[in-house]
Design a protein around this motif. Structure first.
Motif, short mmCIF file in Angstrom:
data_model
loop_
_atom_site.label_atom_id
_atom_site.label_comp_id
_atom_site.label_asym_id
_atom_site.label_seq_id
_atom_site.Cartn_x
_atom_site.Cartn_y
_atom_site.Cartn_z
N ALA A 277 1.33 7.76 -6.06
CA ALA A 277 1.92 8.94 -5.49
C ALA A 277 3.29 8.69 -5.62
CB ALA A 277 1.47 9.10 -4.17
N SER A 278 4.25 9.87 -6.08
CA SER A 278 5.55 9.71 -6.16
C SER A 278 5.93 8.49 -7.17
CB SER A 278 6.19 9.88 -4.90
OG SER A 278 5.72 10.96 -4.22
N ASP A 279 5.31 8.16 -8.06
CA ASP A 279 5.61 6.86 -8.78
C ASP A 279 5.38 5.51 -8.01
OD1 ASP A 279 6.02 8.51 -11.01
OD2 ASP A 279 8.18 8.93 -10.47
N ASP B 166 -9.78 9.00 -7.67
CA ASP B 166 -9.02 9.53 -8.80
C ASP B 166 -7.90 8.93 -9.18
OD1 ASP B 166 -7.81 11.50 -10.23
OD2 ASP B 166 -8.30 13.39 -9.18
N ALA B 167 -7.73 8.29 -10.41
CA ALA B 167 -6.78 7.36 -10.59
C ALA B 167 -5.48 8.27 -11.34
CB ALA B 167 -7.10 6.27 -11.90
N THR B 168 -5.58 9.79 -11.43
CA THR B 168 -4.55 10.33 -11.76
C THR B 168 -3.03 10.07 -11.03
OG1 THR B 168 -6.17 12.02 -12.64
CG2 THR B 168 -3.75 12.68 -12.61
N PRO B 169 -2.18 9.91 -11.48
CA PRO B 169 -0.84 9.73 -10.93
C PRO B 169 -0.39 11.26 -10.19
CG PRO B 169 -0.61 8.63 -12.81
CD PRO B 169 -1.69 9.45 -13.08
N GLU C 252 0.68 -1.31 0.05
CA GLU C 252 -0.01 -0.13 -0.20
C GLU C 252 0.78 1.22 0.09
OE1 GLU C 252 -3.72 0.13 2.43
OE2 GLU C 252 -3.05 -2.04 3.23
N HIS C 253 2.25 1.18 0.04
CA HIS C 253 3.02 2.51 -0.01
C HIS C 253 4.36 2.11 -0.61
CE1 HIS C 253 5.00 0.86 3.45
NE2 HIS C 253 3.80 0.37 3.90
N ALA C 254 5.07 3.09 -0.98
CA ALA C 254 6.63 2.76 -1.30
C ALA C 254 7.41 2.25 0.02
CB ALA C 254 7.03 4.12 -1.85
N PRO C 255 8.45 1.56 -0.18
CA PRO C 255 9.06 1.08 0.71
C PRO C 255 9.66 2.10 1.76
CG PRO C 255 9.60 -0.25 -1.22
CD PRO C 255 8.91 0.87 -1.38
N TYR C 256 10.24 3.25 1.06
CA TYR C 256 10.71 4.23 1.87
C TYR C 256 9.73 4.75 2.87
CZ TYR C 256 12.17 9.21 2.84
OH TYR C 256 12.56 10.36 3.73
N PHE C 257 8.29 4.82 2.73
CA PHE C 257 7.36 5.32 3.78
C PHE C 257 7.04 4.39 4.83
CE2 PHE C 257 6.63 8.07 0.09
CZ PHE C 257 6.87 9.53 0.72
N GLY C 258 7.43 2.93 4.76
CA GLY C 258 7.40 2.07 5.84
C GLY C 258 7.88 2.55 7.16
N ARG C 259 9.09 3.44 7.00
CA ARG C 259 9.72 3.96 8.05
C ARG C 259 8.83 4.61 8.90
NH1 ARG C 259 14.18 8.44 7.25
NH2 ARG C 259 12.95 9.95 6.18
#
Length: 178
Positions: free
Chosen positions: A144-146, A89-92, A13-20
């Motif tokens: 979000a953020s690719d 909203d599916a817009t990146p 559900e999120h980029a690995p970076y945000f797991g922190r």
């Protein structure tokens, strides 16, 4: 306590970076956590005098004002992402350069009490947005953020981002904290 606010986001559900950030948030009701955070953050920061709020622990580092401004800007961006994704909203959604936001933002020039008030108002708006979401909306995923991002993950990232910066305040800015 609603069960939808105790469900921790999964790794997909999120980029690995945000797991922190998500990992910093203790288990429990996320809305209660967000409400409690604003109280404890304001109790810590509101008593600072203007010169304390301008403190930098080293040359080239953000001042207390700039860190709080960064927290405000980031919460606004995360909340906007929650809104867009929750509404399907599916817009990146693009990333943002935090250093530019600090450099070109008004926070270093704002009176300290106004900045603290802005933090409270932004958090209040975040809570109003989140309270209106149901489990289906929280589970929706966008980009979000690719990277994939669910509305739920962004809400948890909001709480974790604040916790991360509160740790920095205690570690790096303790010379001015009351």
């Amino acid at each position: 306590m609603s069960d939808i606010w105790t469900v921790r986001p999964g790794a997909g559900e999120h980029a690995p970076y945000f797991g922190r950030y998500i990992d910093l948030v203790p288990d429990g009701d996320l809305l209660e956590r967000l409400r409690g955070q604003v109280v404890s953050t304001v109790q810590l920061l509101a008593p600072l005098r203007e010169e304390q709020a301008n403190y930098r622990y080293a040359e080239g580092k953000w001042s207390v004002k700039e860190v709080l401004g960064h927290m405000i800007d980031t919460e606004r961006i995360f909340s906007y992402r929650v809104l867009r994704i929750a509404r399907n909203d599916a817009t990146p959604l693009p990333g943002f350069e935090q250093d530019d936001y600090v450099k070109y933002g008004p926070h270093a020039r704002q009176p300290w009490p106004e900045l603290v008030e802005e933090f409270q108002v932004v958090r209040s708006a975040t809570l109003c947005l989140l309270r209106g979401l149901d489990g289906e909306a929280l589970s929706r995923t966008g980009t979000a953020s690719d990277h994939p991002a669910s509305a739920r993950a962004l809400a948890w990232m909001t709480a974790g981002h604040e916790l991360a910066h509160m740790a920095v305040f205690h570690e790096r800015y303790s010379a001015v904290l009351v």
